[in-house]
Design a protein around this motif. Structure first.
Motif, mmCIF file in Angstrom:
data_model
loop_
_atom_site.group_PDB
_atom_site.id
_atom_site.type_symbol
_atom_site.label_atom_id
_atom_site.label_comp_id
_atom_site.label_asym_id
_atom_site.label_seq_id
_atom_site.Cartn_x
_atom_site.Cartn_y
_atom_site.Cartn_z
ATOM 1 N N HIS A 71 -65.330 47.337 13.799
ATOM 2 C CA HIS A 71 -63.886 46.814 14.521
ATOM 3 C C HIS A 71 -64.872 46.256 15.432
ATOM 4 C CE1 HIS A 71 -62.332 50.499 13.436
ATOM 5 N NE2 HIS A 71 -62.851 51.470 14.380
ATOM 6 N N GLN A 72 -63.992 44.511 15.409
ATOM 7 C CA GLN A 72 -64.210 43.413 16.078
ATOM 8 C C GLN A 72 -66.227 43.152 16.013
ATOM 9 O OE1 GLN A 72 -63.061 44.100 20.714
ATOM 10 N NE2 GLN A 72 -61.533 44.924 19.929
ATOM 11 N N HIS A 73 -65.760 42.448 14.766
ATOM 12 C CA HIS A 73 -66.800 42.205 14.049
ATOM 13 C C HIS A 73 -68.487 42.699 14.729
ATOM 14 C CE1 HIS A 73 -64.673 38.954 13.194
ATOM 15 N NE2 HIS A 73 -64.403 38.491 15.021
ATOM 16 N N GLY A 74 -68.276 44.187 14.711
ATOM 17 C CA GLY A 74 -69.180 44.771 14.865
ATOM 18 C C GLY A 74 -69.454 45.696 16.735
ATOM 19 N N GLN A 75 -68.558 45.218 17.751
ATOM 20 C CA GLN A 75 -68.577 45.067 18.472
ATOM 21 C C GLN A 75 -68.326 46.855 18.722
ATOM 22 O OE1 GLN A 75 -66.702 42.790 21.633
ATOM 23 N NE2 GLN A 75 -66.804 41.130 20.442
ATOM 24 N N TYR A 76 -67.632 47.638 18.248
ATOM 25 C CA TYR A 76 -67.021 48.887 18.138
ATOM 26 C C TYR A 76 -67.684 48.899 16.915
ATOM 27 C CZ TYR A 76 -65.436 48.308 22.600
ATOM 28 O OH TYR A 76 -65.073 47.853 23.909
ATOM 29 N N GLU A 77 -67.989 51.069 16.773
ATOM 30 C CA GLU A 77 -67.871 50.918 15.408
ATOM 31 C C GLU A 77 -67.363 52.827 15.476
ATOM 32 O OE1 GLU A 77 -70.658 54.039 12.919
ATOM 33 O OE2 GLU A 77 -71.672 51.539 14.219
ATOM 34 N N THR A 78 -66.251 52.975 15.031
ATOM 35 C CA THR A 78 -65.976 54.767 15.170
ATOM 36 C C THR A 78 -66.896 55.206 13.348
ATOM 37 O OG1 THR A 78 -63.796 53.482 13.781
ATOM 38 C CG2 THR A 78 -63.728 54.406 15.996
ATOM 39 N N LYS A 99 -68.562 54.150 18.755
ATOM 40 C CA LYS A 99 -69.769 53.951 19.333
ATOM 41 C C LYS A 99 -69.332 52.023 19.997
ATOM 42 C CE LYS A 99 -73.329 55.819 16.654
ATOM 43 N NZ LYS A 99 -74.115 55.782 15.984
ATOM 44 N N LYS A 100 -69.803 51.774 21.315
ATOM 45 C CA LYS A 100 -69.402 50.563 21.299
ATOM 46 C C LYS A 100 -71.463 48.914 21.437
ATOM 47 C CE LYS A 100 -68.104 48.280 25.528
ATOM 48 N NZ LYS A 100 -67.913 48.409 27.000
ATOM 49 N N ALA A 140 -73.707 49.433 24.518
ATOM 50 C CA ALA A 140 -73.610 49.964 25.837
ATOM 51 C C ALA A 140 -74.757 51.217 26.290
ATOM 52 C CB ALA A 140 -72.647 51.420 24.954
ATOM 53 N N THR A 141 -75.656 51.689 25.798
ATOM 54 C CA THR A 141 -76.936 51.793 25.805
ATOM 55 C C THR A 141 -77.642 51.173 26.255
ATOM 56 O OG1 THR A 141 -76.862 54.025 23.734
ATOM 57 C CG2 THR A 141 -78.785 52.995 24.666
ATOM 58 N N ALA A 142 -78.017 50.011 25.774
ATOM 59 C CA ALA A 142 -78.725 49.374 26.346
ATOM 60 C C ALA A 142 -78.614 48.706 27.836
ATOM 61 C CB ALA A 142 -78.872 48.312 25.478
ATOM 62 N N ARG A 143 -77.061 48.518 27.796
ATOM 63 C CA ARG A 143 -76.936 47.823 29.084
ATOM 64 C C ARG A 143 -76.466 49.596 30.151
ATOM 65 N NH1 ARG A 143 -73.389 44.884 25.639
ATOM 66 N NH2 ARG A 143 -71.429 46.761 25.832
ATOM 67 N N LYS A 144 -76.889 50.141 30.175
ATOM 68 C CA LYS A 144 -76.328 51.263 30.035
ATOM 69 C C LYS A 144 -75.461 52.586 30.932
ATOM 70 C CE LYS A 144 -81.531 52.279 32.210
ATOM 71 N NZ LYS A 144 -82.141 51.527 31.445
ATOM 72 N N GLU A 145 -74.013 51.573 30.295
ATOM 73 C CA GLU A 145 -72.452 51.804 30.668
ATOM 74 C C GLU A 145 -72.878 52.965 29.747
ATOM 75 O OE1 GLU A 145 -70.175 49.161 28.167
ATOM 76 O OE2 GLU A 145 -71.701 47.402 28.834
ATOM 77 N N THR A 146 -73.898 54.072 28.834
ATOM 78 C CA THR A 146 -73.445 55.105 28.941
ATOM 79 C C THR A 146 -74.973 55.988 29.230
ATOM 80 O OG1 THR A 146 -73.083 56.762 26.539
ATOM 81 C CG2 THR A 146 -73.738 54.780 25.773
ATOM 82 N N ASP A 147 -74.972 57.445 28.868
ATOM 83 C CA ASP A 147 -76.452 58.571 29.154
ATOM 84 C C ASP A 147 -76.125 58.374 27.491
ATOM 85 O OD1 ASP A 147 -73.697 59.749 29.451
ATOM 86 O OD2 ASP A 147 -75.087 61.126 30.451
ATOM 87 N N TYR A 148 -76.188 58.323 26.695
ATOM 88 C CA TYR A 148 -75.975 58.868 25.157
ATOM 89 C C TYR A 148 -77.016 57.741 24.620
ATOM 90 C CZ TYR A 148 -72.654 62.612 25.225
ATOM 91 O OH TYR A 148 -72.368 64.075 24.704
ATOM 92 N N GLN A 149 -77.705 58.218 23.505
ATOM 93 C CA GLN A 149 -78.317 57.182 22.685
ATOM 94 C C GLN A 149 -77.663 56.253 21.829
ATOM 95 O OE1 GLN A 149 -81.741 56.373 22.554
ATOM 96 N NE2 GLN A 149 -81.101 57.014 24.560
ATOM 97 N N LYS A 150 -78.386 55.553 20.954
ATOM 98 C CA LYS A 150 -77.238 54.969 19.833
ATOM 99 C C LYS A 150 -76.003 54.691 19.567
ATOM 100 C CE LYS A 150 -79.668 57.905 16.990
ATOM 101 N NZ LYS A 150 -79.801 58.948 15.477
ATOM 102 N N VAL A 161 -70.721 56.961 22.708
ATOM 103 C CA VAL A 161 -69.637 56.493 24.329
ATOM 104 C C VAL A 161 -68.676 57.526 24.220
ATOM 105 C CG1 VAL A 161 -70.199 53.801 24.825
ATOM 106 C CG2 VAL A 161 -68.278 54.630 23.757
ATOM 107 N N ASP A 162 -67.908 58.271 25.468
ATOM 108 C CA ASP A 162 -66.761 58.952 25.756
ATOM 109 C C ASP A 162 -65.576 58.345 25.020
ATOM 110 O OD1 ASP A 162 -65.145 60.590 27.125
ATOM 111 O OD2 ASP A 162 -66.133 60.897 28.431
ATOM 112 N N PRO A 163 -65.606 58.884 23.772
ATOM 113 C CA PRO A 163 -64.111 58.507 23.410
ATOM 114 C C PRO A 163 -62.527 59.239 24.390
ATOM 115 C CG PRO A 163 -64.779 60.143 22.396
ATOM 116 C CD PRO A 163 -65.702 60.042 23.225
ATOM 117 N N HIS A 164 -62.696 60.210 25.413
ATOM 118 C CA HIS A 164 -61.344 60.148 26.138
ATOM 119 C C HIS A 164 -61.124 59.212 26.674
ATOM 120 C CE1 HIS A 164 -62.027 64.318 24.493
ATOM 121 N NE2 HIS A 164 -63.515 64.284 24.872
#
Ligand SMILES: [Zn+2]
Length: 418
Positions: free
Chosen positions: A76-83, A124-125, A128-138, A141-144
């Motif tokens: 989505h949005q040119h690869g800024q997001y993925e589902t 996925k955003k 997000a991992t590199a920016r430490k917005e998430t503690d998940y790899q790859k 992000v939290d979808p909730h």
């Protein structure tokens, strides 16, 4: 957070596993469950969560090969997001297909490593991992929060009564007014030169004009409201933003049979990816014809291009060749060195087959195919008759009987797909 989510499952579906649940099953790869699961019966329609492009489908249900079973990835949005939609029974879309939010893309199932019928959904955003917005790899992000926003039905903002600044469409082929600030549903197409009013603050509007990846919220003189690509608008009367004079732009073709070519925000492999461009995609060059001829096929050079959807960006020039319609204009011995993806001395004998051995291909067609980088039986075997027809039609050779060419090419030893 700026991805508006459409629920991928019916809204009354039972949530069976939340994000981050059951760390004992997912560590050390992830701190816990890397998405959300809904328990739904096999065959439930699964919808795209947002407008985007299907960029990967796995059809192997074997859990040893694919823990996710049959699954689909949408960008989505040119690869800024993925589902990601996993454990499916059936996929109803194709790779590279553009989909809209709410469009059915698959039926749910129980494939892969799964203990009962359910849909697994991951967001996925990018970065997000590199920016430490998430503690998940790859970049998981939290979808909730996204799902909660969808559940409460975040309303569209009401457009202000007054527009701020007039802007004018500069794209020669017109510009789509879109329902949302993404390449998604089209409200109407605005011809080149159309003046629309910005609904954003004047200074914000000025900063966005001509900028890649920026969208502007506008209203037409007829009262239609939507979003336009800010890189295709400017203040009225400003010179056109492209550096190639109108009518002089060359068209080039992607010559990368094995993997799609990346359209990037800027010149260089470190630049963000805007879109995947499949083999034989036609692009319009935004640089002068001299610069284009100089760069096409040359390792290390980058070209500024526009896709047929109006997206602009940079591509690696060494994966390009001139499009056939450019070729017909410049088929002159003095410039032929610039045509084709690689210069003849770089071609190893194994890279070129005698295409004229295929019944129906004569010297003229063989020369045209070679000039656009189609030099081997294997390449022809990998094309569908429709793709071949498109290539030939663009060279002014429409209406040929080419249906057996890929099959003949395979028989000549050009097994595709290895
Ligand atoms: Zn799951």
């Amino acid at each position: 957070m700026s991805l508006n989510i459409h629920y991928p499952v019916p809204r009354n579906a039972r949530l069976s596993q939340r994000f981050r649940a059951n760390p004992q099953w997912y560590q050390p790869a992830f701190p816990g469950h890397e998405g959300v699961d809904w328990a739904i019966s096999i065959g439930t329609p699964i919808c795209a969560a947002a407008d985007g492009e299907v960029f990967f489908i796995n059809r192997n249900p074997n859990p040893k090969v694919s823990p996710y079973g049959i699954y689909v990835r949408v960008r989505h949005q040119h690869g800024q997001y993925e589902t990601i939609y996993a454990h499916l029974s059936q996929v109803t879309v194709r790779e590279n297909q553009t989909v809209q939010a709410g469009q059915v893309i698959a039926l749910s199932g129980n494939t892969g490593r799964s203990t009962g019928p359910h849909l697994h959904f991951t967001i996925k955003k990018q970065g997000a991992t590199a920016r430490k917005e998430t503690d998940y790899q790859k970049d998981v992000v939290d979808p909730h929060p996204y799902l909660d926003a969808a559940a409460t039905g975040t309303p569209q903002p009401t457009p202000p009564a007054q527009t701020t600044l007039d802007v004018q469409v500069t794209a020669a082929d017109g510009l789509n007014l879109r329902a949302a600030p993404v390449i998604g549903a089209v409200v109407t197409t605005l011809p080149c030169g159309t003046v629309v009013g910005s609904l954003e603050a004047a200074d914000v509007t000025r900063r966005k004009l001509g900028q890649p990846n920026q969208w502007l919220w506008v209203r037409t003189s007829g009262g239609q409201v939507g979003h336009v690509a800010a890189w295709h608008v400017n203040v009225p009367g400003a010179p056109a933003s492209t550096d190639a004079p109108a009518g002089e732009a060359y068209r080039v073709q992607v010559n990368s049979p094995d993997i799609p070519l990346k359209l990037r925000l800027g010149p260089g492999t470190g630049q963000p990816i805007l879109e995947d461009l499949p083999h034989t995609t036609i692009l319009e060059c935004l640089e002068s014809s001299a610069a284009t001829l100089e760069k096409v096929g040359k390792y290390g050079d980058w070209l500024h291009v526009r896709t047929q959807d109006g997206l602009t960006g940079h591509v690696a020039a060494w994966y390009l060749c001139l499009s056939l319609d450019s070729l017909t204009e410049t088929l002159d011995p003095s410039v032929s060195f610039g045509i084709g993806a690689r210069e003849p001395e770089e071609l190893r004998p194994a890279d070129v087959d005698d295409l004229e051995r295929i019944k129906g291909i004569g010297p003229k067609i063989a020369a045209l195919l070679t000039a656009v980088g189609i030099c081997t039986f294997k390449q022809i075997a990998a094309l569908t008759p429709e793709q071949l027809k498109t290539v030939l039609a663009e060279g002014g050779l429409g209406g040929m009987h080419i249906d057996t060419w890929p099959e003949q090419a395979r028989e000549m030893g050009g097994a595709a797909g290895d």
